[in-house]
Design a protein around this motif. Structure first.
Motif, PDB file in Angstrom:
ATOM      1  N   THR A   1      56.169  60.637  16.510  1.00 13.61           N
ATOM      2  CA  THR A   1      55.967  59.238  16.149  1.00 13.61           C
ATOM      3  C   THR A   1      54.556  58.818  16.533  1.00 13.61           C
ATOM      4  O   THR A   1      54.230  58.788  17.721  1.00 13.61           O
ATOM      5  CB  THR A   1      56.991  58.343  16.879  1.00 13.61           C
TER       6      THR A   1
ATOM      7  N   GLU B   1      67.557  53.779   9.024  1.00 12.91           N
ATOM      8  CA  GLU B   1      67.476  54.319  10.372  1.00 12.91           C
ATOM      9  C   GLU B   1      68.841  54.778  10.889  1.00 12.91           C
ATOM     10  O   GLU B   1      68.944  55.801  11.561  1.00 12.91           O
ATOM     11  CB  GLU B   1      66.871  53.281  11.323  1.00 12.91           C
TER      12      GLU B   1
ATOM     13  N   GLY C   1      64.337  51.574  14.178  1.00  9.64           N
ATOM     14  CA  GLY C   1      62.964  52.048  14.220  1.00  9.64           C
ATOM     15  C   GLY C   1      62.032  51.097  13.508  1.00  9.64           C
ATOM     16  O   GLY C   1      62.419  49.979  13.114  1.00  9.64           O
TER      17      GLY C   1
END
Length: 340
Positions: free
Chosen positions: A187, A239, A224
């Motif tokens: 991420t 998500e 998210g």
């Protein structure tokens, strides 16, 4: 790449690291203790007194990641990092930060029998004004408590009866075979305020479902960051499908909008929580987690959730439950209803 040598104080991580340097061309030694030494010299004594160990400071964990990235811009790598890391939340924060910078980690655990450990520790000298044996012996109970997650996360090398060279040879073979490789979701760190959507899912006892990420500390709600051009409710549905393997039958209703103000180094942004409804018992068995992103999940009552969530997330949860009872969404700023 980072080759992280973990284990109890006195396990021989540093001596094995120096031998490993000779076996891996292009490798360099990266000692996070030097980051801690710098912090001890720069931070006010009042701030240092608030933590039992410099590794407890968020600044240390951020600097460990940033320094690794800076070093890998100067040397080909890998970086050999002999550092005891016994707190799983700290592991998640550091390894997640490295993954976000596209720096892979191979995690090794040097296991040594306690009698050997104590003998080695008691033979060590004083460092930075603190008796090293006393500090290391203090870490041994923490090491024992960390063994369940450490042995599951790292590739173990039993170094009890090995010379540093023999240990390094086993480590080098493990590096070449890919042992200890940790697949963690990459991420990217935010560069501005973000819009994030979370989903509350409940069991028949109204306990809320929480997930345990591998790439950052603490528990949180499934959800998210909302992608550019994506509707928040659709992001919530996406998500849940990606993180839990569950398809929501419809777009969930909004419970809270919370403005999280910037708090350097965090950018803050809007945090939305949606009502995903109750999961029937037969659907609970369908939960399927992505190994590179989530370690586990569980249903938690409100009092349990307080000890699992950050203060900001728990405040958001409390008001979301209130909004659910009222049947209308609430507008929050920093976890407090606007106008309250």
């Amino acid at each position: 790449m980072i080759i992280w040598l973990n284990g109890a104080p006195g396990a021989g991580k540093s001596t094995a690291a120096h031998e490993l340097l000779r076996l891996l061309p292009g490798s360099a030694l990266y000692d996070p203790d030097l980051v801690g030494a710098g912090l001890r010299r720069m931070l006010p004594s009042e701030r240092l007194a608030e933590a039992d160990d410099v590794r407890e400071l968020p600044a240390w964990r951020r600097l460990v990641v940033d320094t690794a990235a800076a070093l890998l811009a100067e040397v080909p790598g890998p970086l050999i990092t002999p550092m005891t890391l016994l707190d799983q939340a700290h592991r998640d924060e550091i390894f997640g930060g490295l993954a976000a910078r596209r720096i892979p980690v191979q995690h090794f655990h040097l296991a040594v029998e306690e009698t050997f450990l104590r003998r080695r520790i008691e033979g060590r000298a004083t460092e930075d004004g603190e008796a090293v044996p006393a500090r290391c012996l203090r870490d041994l109970p923490r090491y024992g408590a960390a063994l369940p997650w450490l042995t599951a996360d790292a590739h173990t090398v039993d170094a009890s009866r090995l010379t540093p060279r023999e240990t390094a040879e086993l480590l080098a073979a493990g590096v070449r075979s890919g042992a200890g490789t940790r697949e963690i979701v990459q991420t990217p760190p935010p560069r501005a305020e973000t819009l994030a959507a979370g989903v509350l899912l409940f069991d028949e006892d109204d306990r809320v479902l929480l997930v345990d990420p591998t790439y950052k500390p603490g528990w949180e709600f499934p959800g998210g960051v909302v992608e550019p051009g994506e509707a928040p409710a659709r992001a919530a549905v996406r998500e849940v499908a990606e993180e839990l393997g569950l398809a929501l039958p419809h777009e969930p209703a909004l419970l809270v909008v919370d403005w999280e103000p910037p708090s350097p180094p965090r950018f803050g942004g809007l945090r939305l929580l949606f009502d995903g409804g109750r999961l029937a018992p037969d659907r609970v068995g369908d939960v399927l987690l992505p190994d590179d992103e989530l370690r586990g999940w569980r249903f938690a009552a409100l009092e349990e959730a307080e000890g699992m969530l950050s203060a900001g997330r728990f405040a958001r949860l409390r008001w979301a439950l209130r909004a659910r009872a009222l049947g209308r969404p609430l507008n929050l700023e920093a976890g407090v209803p606007v106008g309250a």
